[in-house]
Design an enzyme around this catalytic site. Structure first.
Site, PDB file in Angstrom:
ATOM      1  N   HIS A 163       0.859  -1.196   0.000  1.00  0.00           N
ATOM      2  CA  HIS A 163       0.000   0.000   0.000  1.00  0.00           C
ATOM      3  C   HIS A 163       0.887   1.234   0.000  1.00  0.00           C
ATOM      4  O   HIS A 163       2.092   1.159   0.270  1.00  0.00           O
ATOM      5  CB  HIS A 163      -0.947   0.016   1.206  1.00  0.00           C
ATOM      6  N   ASP A 284      -2.613 -19.375  12.656  1.00  0.00           N
ATOM      7  CA  ASP A 284      -1.441 -19.923  13.331  1.00  0.00           C
ATOM      8  C   ASP A 284      -1.461 -19.540  14.815  1.00  0.00           C
ATOM      9  O   ASP A 284      -1.464 -18.359  15.166  1.00  0.00           O
ATOM     10  CB  ASP A 284      -0.171 -19.390  12.660  1.00  0.00           C
ATOM     11  N   SER A 299       2.710  -5.079   7.101  1.00  0.00           N
ATOM     12  CA  SER A 299       2.304  -4.773   5.732  1.00  0.00           C
ATOM     13  C   SER A 299       3.406  -5.145   4.756  1.00  0.00           C
ATOM     14  O   SER A 299       4.554  -4.733   4.921  1.00  0.00           O
ATOM     15  CB  SER A 299       2.000  -3.274   5.583  1.00  0.00           C
TER      16      SER A 299
END
Length: 335
Positions: A163, A284, A299
């Protein structure tokens, strides 16, 4: 007759494929590329393509307190890109320009929410230091931690974050260049409902490992140094064939080396215009125990399915940190 029918069928098929390509129906497909999987944390120091005003302050002149910047209409968040005909990329450039134009009125050009504006300004002479000042507090770079998604084998070009890096006003930050450093994760603030968690890291002082040259809606891009050691990185192909089901991510929550963690792809939306191509859920137990799910700094963590790189983690759902969005690797590489 059979030949005519066969020719007609081939022609119709060709027209349909062409129409699909023009309309963008098959635009998501892309030729597989060989890349190194990332997942390692990186410290980003990005030049802003100018000097950003973070605040206004009075200049104590012989005539009393004045503020030239306020008089010229500058606001916090504006990015000064030219002063007196001199291009500005740092606070030092402003000092240099002021030493040339002294207290004479000059043009100042600044960027505000993507638009360039030009005004007239006359710097005031500081009574104490004797220097000419605009009455602004400046920063010329921004730093943060993110995750490298991939390094392309053919040319060592990297993609990261998934992003854009935005300025304080929410607009796309113009990155002229930036330095990328190794980073070590030293602490994790766990995410919880209504509050995003965070990876905390330290920039390592062993030098710059890459140069960034592009900031766009799909991430930060650039080239790693030719002497960067890729021998321990796993090599895979990229793929646009993502489906709901089991997958994994590579990310780093301690130190410098990424680990593989299990996730589930809940939804696939190939044509999402906001690059929210996947909804993912962390499954997980180790990752959930340590982070609570997706946290800031993750990210760019690569998403692997069926042994191929299909995308990267981008955002967390604030109301459920175990879930978030991912971007398709095709969208990252195409940009």
């Amino acid at each position: 007759m059979r030949r005519k029918n066969r020719f007609f069928i081939v022609l119709v098929a060709f027209v349909l494929v062409l129409a699909m390509q023009v309309s963008g129906i098959v635009a998501f497909a892309a030729q597989a590329e060989k890349v190194y999987i990332g997942g390692m944390p990186a410290g980003f120091t990005l030049n802003m393509g100018g000097a950003q005003v973070v605040g206004l302050c009075e200049v104590l002149s012989e005539e009393g307190p004045v503020n030239p910047a306020r008089g010229a209409g500058l606001n916090a968040g504006d990015i000064i890109i030219k002063l007196g005909g001199i291009n500005i990329s740092s606070a030092a450039d402003i000092d240099e320009a002021l030493s040339v134009i002294m207290g004479k009125e000059a043009e100042i050009t600044f960027r505000r929410k993507g638009e360039n504006l030009t005004k007239r300004i006359a710097a005031a002479k500081d009574k104490v230091g004797g220097k000419y000042r605009l009455g602004v507090l400046i920063r010329d770079s921004i730093s943060g931690i993110g995750t490298v998604t991939y390094i392309r084998k053919s040319d060592l070009r990297f993609g990261s974050l998934g992003h854009a890096v935005a300025g304080d006003d929410g607009s796309l930050m113009n990155v002229s260049q930036g330095d990328i450093f190794r980073c070590s994760i030293v602490d994790v603030v766990k995410g919880e409902r209504g509050k995003a968690g965070e990876l905390k890291g330290l920039f390592m002082n062993d030098g710059c490992i890459a140069k960034a040259d592009k900031n766009c809606s799909t991430g930060i891009y650039g080239h790693v140094n030719k002497d960067f050691d890729v021998s321990e990185l796993k090599s895979v192909e990229t793929s646009s064939s993502a489906v709901p089901g089991k997958a994994t991510i590579y990310t780093t929550i301690d130190g410098i080396m990424p680990k593989e963690y299990s996730i589930s792809i809940v939804k696939v939306d190939e044509n999402n215009k906001q690059n929210k191509n996947f909804v993912i859920k962390i499954t997980d137990n180790e990752l959930l125990s340590n982070t609570g799910g997706i946290v800031q700094g993750m990210s760019g963590s690569p998403i692997i399915q069926n042994g191929k790189l299909i995308g990267a983690v981008t955002h967390v759902f604030l109301n459920d940190p175990t879930r978030g969005y991912g971007i398709s690797i095709v969208n990252m590489i195409n940009n």
